[in-house]
Write a protein that holds these residues in place. Structure first.
Motif, PDB file in Angstrom:
ATOM      1  N   ASN A  81      32.959  54.322  39.112  1.00 18.09           N
ATOM      2  CA  ASN A  81      31.685  54.437  38.402  1.00 18.09           C
ATOM      3  C   ASN A  81      30.854  53.228  38.783  1.00 18.09           C
TER       4      ASN A  81
ATOM      5  N   THR B  40      29.443  58.627  33.132  1.00 13.61           N
ATOM      6  CA  THR B  40      28.846  57.391  32.627  1.00 13.61           C
ATOM      7  C   THR B  40      27.581  57.697  31.837  1.00 13.61           C
ATOM      8  N   SER B 126      31.448  54.186  30.437  1.00 15.30           N
ATOM      9  CA  SER B 126      32.087  55.131  31.360  1.00 15.30           C
ATOM     10  C   SER B 126      33.382  55.605  30.735  1.00 15.30           C
TER      11      SER B 126
END
Lengths: 306, 306
Positions: A81, B40, B126
């Protein structure tokens, strides 16, 4: 709000899960012999201009793989991420991707998914990684009285890179940690370590965690901790070796009878393993780690931004 | 740099992995019948004051669980990475944790680990989630010519909550998406859907993705798309239903012979399932999704901050 109080709040219900199956070790067990771990790096906090984008790409993989290996598992998949601003330079991304791929391929890890989002804040990178193994995971809680305390590699070199001017070897260690993952996975697969973790916050803090999880004490002989090239010329490197972190080497305990076997495995992978002390019964004042004949140096930990 | 170009750069080497085992579907396969997904949410981009901290906690779980269920798997573990400033209010964290726990317990998911870091930027959350199943995963690529195209629930209600003033039902849907996960997992476990995905970017975009992955076309009958309470009084809700997203309902294709069985499962879980069209052979101009007799409304997608 402190990180501890945030974590406490977020994990309020998770305490019901057995300690060994949840928060508090390097990884969590998610299925038969499978573990998962996650780590975040924030620009200005966990990296700054001392690390190139390629270094950051390498390091986010290395620190996660280190957690997986610390359970005696081989890392095998990862998700990414990443939060970046609109104005992020293509060169930064290309260089980050190159560093990440080099590390993924070094340890045979497949990037299976991820998410890219926009932010007007600092760059934030989270990686979640999974690992597998055929033998049982190695927790922090298995240290037994009479075990030897072992570490891999040279401690304190990343600290030297952080604090000393022009310490190239130290900077290299800070930028490109290279945890001896294959060797540790091999050692784990034959069931040698009784307890294990990776050294990310420095020997003092991390060993205390291991002692607490195992409810034991430990005596460490400071003279035995090996001095690698980055700290060879530093007068009193003990604080670097014990009280900073970013080592990404491994700390483990094992039956002293296993020392021969440990040396044999270590030699095969050309990894230094040093017995630096031993596990003792829980001191009256609770689980503690002592340096023989002296106090621990005070913590040197600082974020990059300070 | 666009998200697409960043993803392209990051996944340069991953293309060698088979499409079904990597980037491009709702989840990636990590082991026998196990999948992993990650998402996210950034403050100001994916949420703002319209969502309480509790809503954000609920939603980060719901959107990940939705991805897992879209593969026909049951979500079972999650890790959390959260980046917050020093000055984050304890009430925000407590409320976020409450929303997250409610959602985790709704779908029997265990939080197994995570990481809390400091940032001076916006809040970034996230979540990585894993899921298991005994049957084979359901990809986007399995749609067959002659299949029916089905959707669950009411589309367009989150869009109504986003755009209309005082649309309480719509706001509830925007804040607390409740994907019919148990029903979809059950449907997947008996092998009904030939292709499936969750609706996060709106029917138009998401159906096009399914058509591209399956190399087919699709005809949709706009009149058949059910109008739920949040859009009951809106004159022309088609753009809300097809061109915004945030629905977190499911889109799947199945053999038309299965319709009876699908209705039976849907009834048991009290979930609305509607056949809205059918799969056709690939049009000359490539995989496309058509609305019968009209053009698709133009995209309404906007981030929260706009």
């Amino acid at each position: 709000m402190t990180e501890e109080s945030i974590i406490k709040e977020l994990t309020l219900q998770c305490r019901k899960a057995p300690l060994q199956n949840g928060i508090g070790d390097d990884c969590a067990l998610i299925a038969d012999q499978q573990v998962v771990s996650t780590d975040t790096m924030v620009e200005g906090v966990h990296f700054d201009d001392r690390l190139s984008a390629e270094d950051v790409g390498w390091k986010i993989v290395a620190v996660n793989a280190s957690d997986i290996a610390a359970m005696g598992r081989a890392p095998n998949w990862a998700t990414l991420n990443i939060s970046v601003s609109e104005s992020i330079k293509p060169e930064w991304i290309a260089s980050f991707a190159r560093g990440m791929r080099m590390a993924l391929s070094t340890w045979s890890i497949v990037l299976v998914g991820g998410d890219v989002v926009r932010t007007n804040g600092p760059i934030i990178i989270s990686m979640t990684m999974g690992g597998i193994g055929r033998t049982k995971p190695i927790w922090r809680s298995g240290a037994e009285i009479g075990n030897g305390v072992f570490v891999t590699g040279n401690l304190g070199e990343a600290a030297a890179g952080f604090f000393e001017k022009n310490n190239e070897e130290g900077l290299r260690r800070l930028r490109r940690p290279r945890p001896p993952i294959e060797m540790i996975v091999n050692l784990g697969s034959i069931g040698i370590p009784t307890a294990m973790m990776d050294l990310s916050d420095g020997l003092h803090k991390d060993l205390l965690r291991l002692c607490e999880a195992s409810d034991v004490g430990a005596y460490i002989d400071a003279d035995v901790i090996h001095k690698g090239p980055a700290i060879a010329n530093i007068k009193d490197p003990l604080a670097y070796q014990t009280s900073f972190g970013e080592d990404y080497e491994f700390l483990f305990t094992a039956n002293p009878d296993m020392e021969q076997l440990i040396r044999q495995v270590a030699r095969r992978y050309r990894v230094r393993v040093t017995q630096i002390g031993k596990v003792i019964s829980t001191p009256k004042e609770g689980p503690r780690a002592y340096l023989r004949g002296m106090d621990w140096p005070k913590s040197l930990f600082q974020h990059f931004s300070k």
